[in-house]
Design an enzyme around this catalytic site. Structure first.
Site, PDB file in Angstrom:
ATOM      1  CE  LYS A 170      -1.750   3.079   1.855  1.00 21.70           C
ATOM      2  NZ  LYS A 170      -1.505   4.486   1.434  1.00 21.70           N
ATOM      3  CD  GLU A 245      13.589   1.308   8.968  1.00 22.38           C
ATOM      4  OE1 GLU A 245      14.144   2.321   9.419  1.00 22.38           O
ATOM      5  OE2 GLU A 245      14.086   0.172   9.052  1.00 22.38           O
ATOM      6  CD  GLU A 379      10.592  13.410  10.514  1.00 22.46           C
ATOM      7  OE1 GLU A 379       9.442  12.964  10.628  1.00 22.46           O
ATOM      8  OE2 GLU A 379      11.546  12.739  10.105  1.00 22.46           O
TER       9      GLU A 379
HETATM   10  P1  NAD Z   1       2.453   8.778   7.106  1.00 27.05           P
HETATM   11  O1  NAD Z   1       2.716   8.012   8.332  1.00 27.05           O
HETATM   12  O2  NAD Z   1       1.318   9.719   7.094  1.00 27.05           O
HETATM   13  O3  NAD Z   1       2.168   7.787   5.872  1.00 27.05           O
HETATM   14  C1  NAD Z   1       2.991   6.705   5.561  1.00 27.05           C
HETATM   15  C2  NAD Z   1       2.148   5.594   4.950  1.00 27.05           C
HETATM   16  O4  NAD Z   1       1.231   5.129   5.924  1.00 27.05           O
HETATM   17  C3  NAD Z   1       1.316   6.031   3.754  1.00 27.05           C
HETATM   18  O5  NAD Z   1       1.247   4.983   2.817  1.00 27.05           O
HETATM   19  C4  NAD Z   1      -0.052   6.276   4.372  1.00 27.05           C
HETATM   20  O6  NAD Z   1      -1.101   6.150   3.457  1.00 27.05           O
HETATM   21  C5  NAD Z   1      -0.088   5.186   5.417  1.00 27.05           C
HETATM   22  N1  NAD Z   1      -1.011   5.438   6.513  1.00 27.05           N
HETATM   23  C6  NAD Z   1      -1.451   6.636   6.995  1.00 27.05           C
HETATM   24  N2  NAD Z   1      -2.307   6.447   8.010  1.00 27.05           N
HETATM   25  C7  NAD Z   1      -2.418   5.113   8.191  1.00 27.05           C
HETATM   26  C8  NAD Z   1      -3.134   4.283   9.106  1.00 27.05           C
HETATM   27  N3  NAD Z   1      -3.936   4.795  10.049  1.00 27.05           N
HETATM   28  N4  NAD Z   1      -2.976   2.949   9.024  1.00 27.05           N
HETATM   29  C9  NAD Z   1      -2.163   2.397   8.103  1.00 27.05           C
HETATM   30  N5  NAD Z   1      -1.471   3.124   7.201  1.00 27.05           N
HETATM   31  C10 NAD Z   1      -1.578   4.464   7.249  1.00 27.05           C
HETATM   32  O7  NAD Z   1       3.804   9.456   6.756  1.00 27.05           O
HETATM   33  P2  NAD Z   1       4.142  10.372   5.507  1.00 27.05           P
HETATM   34  O8  NAD Z   1       3.710  11.751   5.827  1.00 27.05           O
HETATM   35  O9  NAD Z   1       3.645   9.740   4.269  1.00 27.05           O
HETATM   36  O10 NAD Z   1       5.740  10.255   5.467  1.00 27.05           O
HETATM   37  C11 NAD Z   1       6.572  11.091   6.144  1.00 27.05           C
HETATM   38  C12 NAD Z   1       7.104  10.427   7.392  1.00 27.05           C
HETATM   39  O11 NAD Z   1       7.802   9.212   7.088  1.00 27.05           O
HETATM   40  C13 NAD Z   1       8.110  11.261   8.114  1.00 27.05           C
HETATM   41  O12 NAD Z   1       7.825  11.281   9.497  1.00 27.05           O
HETATM   42  C14 NAD Z   1       9.438  10.560   7.859  1.00 27.05           C
HETATM   43  O13 NAD Z   1      10.439  10.779   8.767  1.00 27.05           O
HETATM   44  C15 NAD Z   1       9.035   9.162   7.797  1.00 27.05           C
HETATM   45  N6  NAD Z   1      10.020   8.386   7.043  1.00 27.05           N
HETATM   46  C16 NAD Z   1      10.821   7.507   7.708  1.00 27.05           C
HETATM   47  C17 NAD Z   1      11.779   6.793   7.017  1.00 27.05           C
HETATM   48  C18 NAD Z   1      12.677   5.814   7.704  1.00 27.05           C
HETATM   49  O14 NAD Z   1      13.258   4.988   7.035  1.00 27.05           O
HETATM   50  N7  NAD Z   1      12.824   5.861   8.990  1.00 27.05           N
HETATM   51  C19 NAD Z   1      11.909   6.950   5.652  1.00 27.05           C
HETATM   52  C20 NAD Z   1      11.086   7.854   5.010  1.00 27.05           C
HETATM   53  C21 NAD Z   1      10.127   8.563   5.720  1.00 27.05           C
END
Ligand code: NAD
Length: 472
Positions: A170, A245, A379
């Site tokens: 997803k 992550e 962040e």
């Molecule tokens: P997000 O958590 O909003 O979304 C990430 C994914 O989770 C998306 O596919 C989203 O659709 C899904 N998602 C959202 N709500 C959900 C739920 N309730 N249940 C299941 N899935 C759900 O994050 P974002 O805004 O897309 O990404 C940015 C964040 O990701 C930042 O905090 C960044 O630091 C982190 N990030 C971490 C790494 C790492 O390797 N540690 C790498 C890249 C990004």
């Protein structure tokens, strides 16, 4: 503008079971790029059922057989490098140079490392009177973010397939097009039906349904700490394995005697790359108080070279951020920092000149940031560097370790031994010593609130394995 209504489930593109759609927007032009289906819980059920029915046969294939399929996936990634870079530039706004060198090339590099790892991995081990088999963890739910959209897909899907797991992916709602491209590559590689499935959709619906699905064995999630926490709670209830992550607030520590100019210049490039939307970015620069003003002057000069612009132009170093919400969030943090007493060294809250259309933010450097400020703790996920002064090494360590996160970092010193001694005391998953290069074979993941588990290299493969012991 393309309108897609299908999901990749059970080895073919089939109509989504829902009527809702996601409009993918080009963040540089604000123009719609494509429409993809917003998958439902029924799509997720179908994808999980397909992955489940393929699991036993796929898990029983030999490593050599899986190596053949993964080689075809790697070759597909290689053949489509240009298309991948253009797609990520269009849906994320990554400058085309960066999109080619990193967004397209890194996943190819990572996929290549797994050919070697799989070819040489010992799936059985003798321990005393036991034979221990490394067996697949089962059915993997992969939920990925938008900032390195293909890298994060490949870093989960390729080792999961190598381990003998089946996958339901997803991807993030902002960047589903490169995920669809990846599904085409997998399809062309001829994998058995159901081994890999893609459901595009919004997090709260398709993501939540997938993470909570009782037939999923392991959830591998990259994204925000807030969502990661709720996924871990659900996984706990279902006794599922989970790999997280999450975010970061990484510190780059310049110890006295280090090459200050190089450390600051590398930090500026690091934090502005991908418009600051890098979880492992060095968003806090820690400099000794005696060298602080010198460092601020170097940072101001270096930051001036990063004018935002059209990501399709080869000269552009900084594109827009991913969407309007993210732009407002980043600008809000800059304002908050200034209100709290930080000094504006470069950038600022206003839209950059000549960028009236598009989700642009000015690459910003804030000095005189203190540890308790929100901009030093949270962040921001935009092109914003916070500079902090430290009194002595102990104070530098306290500042470096003083956030809820622990994903990455940098240490610069006159000699490697001093830098390594300091790095060993940092509570963080990976640290670059005097500008050491990113290594796709090294385990990547977080301490503390930055996550659970490791991706990449051998450690990344082992996330998707579970041992079974037979005694003789
Ligand atoms: P997000 O958590 O909003 O979304 C990430 C994914 O989770 C998306 O596919 C989203 O659709 C899904 N998602 C959202 N709500 C959900 C739920 N309730 N249940 C299941 N899935 C759900 O994050 P974002 O805004 O897309 O990404 C940015 C964040 O990701 C930042 O905090 C960044 O630091 C982190 N990030 C971490 C790494 C790492 O390797 N540690 C790498 C890249 C990004």
């Amino acid at each position: 503008m393309e309108t897609y209504t299908d999901q990749y489930i059970g080895g073919s593109w089939q109509p989504s079971r829902g009527k809702e759609a996601i409009t993918v927007v080009n963040p540089a032009t604000e123009a719609p790029l494509a429409v993809v289906p917003a998958g439902t819980a029924d799509d997720v059920d179908a994808a999980v059922a397909a992955a489940r029915s393929a699991q036993r046969a796929w898990g029983a294939t030999s490593p050599e057989t899986r190596l053949g399929y993964l080689t075809a996936i790697r070759d597909g990634l290689a053949a489509r490098q240009g298309e991948i870079a253009e797609t990520v530039t269009a849906e994320l706004g990554s400058p085309i140079g960066f999109a080619s060198a990193v967004q397209a090339a890194l996943p190819l590099g990572v996929a290549t490392t797994y050919l070697d790892i799989l070819a040489n991995y010992e799936f059985t081990e003798r321990v005393g009177n036991s034979t221990v088999y490394a067996e697949p963890a089962g059915l993997v739910a992969a939920i990925t973010p938008w900032n390195y959209p293909l890298h994060q897909i490949v870093a989960k899907v390729v080792p999961a397939l190598a381990a003998g797991c089946t996958v339901v992916l997803k991807p993030a709602e902002d960047t589903p097009l490169v995920a669809r491209l990846f599904a085409q590559i997998v399809h062309e590689a001829g994998l058995p039906a159901g081994v890999f499935n893609l459901v595009t959709g919004v997090g709260a619906v398709a993501g939540a349904a997938l993470a909570a699905h009782p037939d999923v064995d392991l959830v591998s999630f990259t994204g925000s700490t807030a969502v990661g926490r709720s996924i871990a709670e659900q996984a706990g209830r279902g006794i599922k394995r989970v790999a997280l992550e999450l975010g970061g607030k990484s510190a780059n520590v310049v110890l006295p005697g280090a090459d200050l100019a190089r450390a600051v210049n590398v930090n500026i490039g690091n934090v502005f790359a991908n418009s600051g939307q890098t979880c492992s970015a060095w968003t806090r620069l820690l400099v000794h108080q005696d060298q602080y003003e010198e460092a601020v002057a170097i940072a101001a000069k270096a930051a001036a070279k990063y004018a935002p612009g059209d990501p399709t132009s080869a000269e552009t170093r900084v594109g827009p951020v991913v969407n309007a919400k993210q732009r407002e969030r980043v600008r809000g943090y800059i304002q908050q920092g200034l209100d709290a007493g930080a000094r504006l060294v470069a950038g600022g809250v206003d839209a950059p000149e000549g960028c009236e259309v598009g989700y642009y933010v000015r690459p910003t450097v804030l000095a005189d940031v203190s540890a308790e400020m929100t901009v030093a703790q949270e962040e921001i996920f935009g092109p914003v560097l916070c500079m902090l002064a430290y009194r002595d090494e102990e104070n530098a360590l306290e500042l470096a370790n003083g956030t809820e996160y622990g994903l990455a970092g940098g240490v610069w010193a006159a000699d490697e031994e001093t830098a390594v001694a300091f790095a060993r005391r940092m509570d963080t998953g990976q640290i670059d010593i005097n500008g050491g290069r990113f290594n796709p074979l090294a385990p990547f993941g977080g301490y503390k609130g930055s996550g659970v588990g490791r991706e990449l290299g051998r450690h990344g493969l082992e996330e998707f394995l579970q041992p079974k012991s037979l005694q003789f």
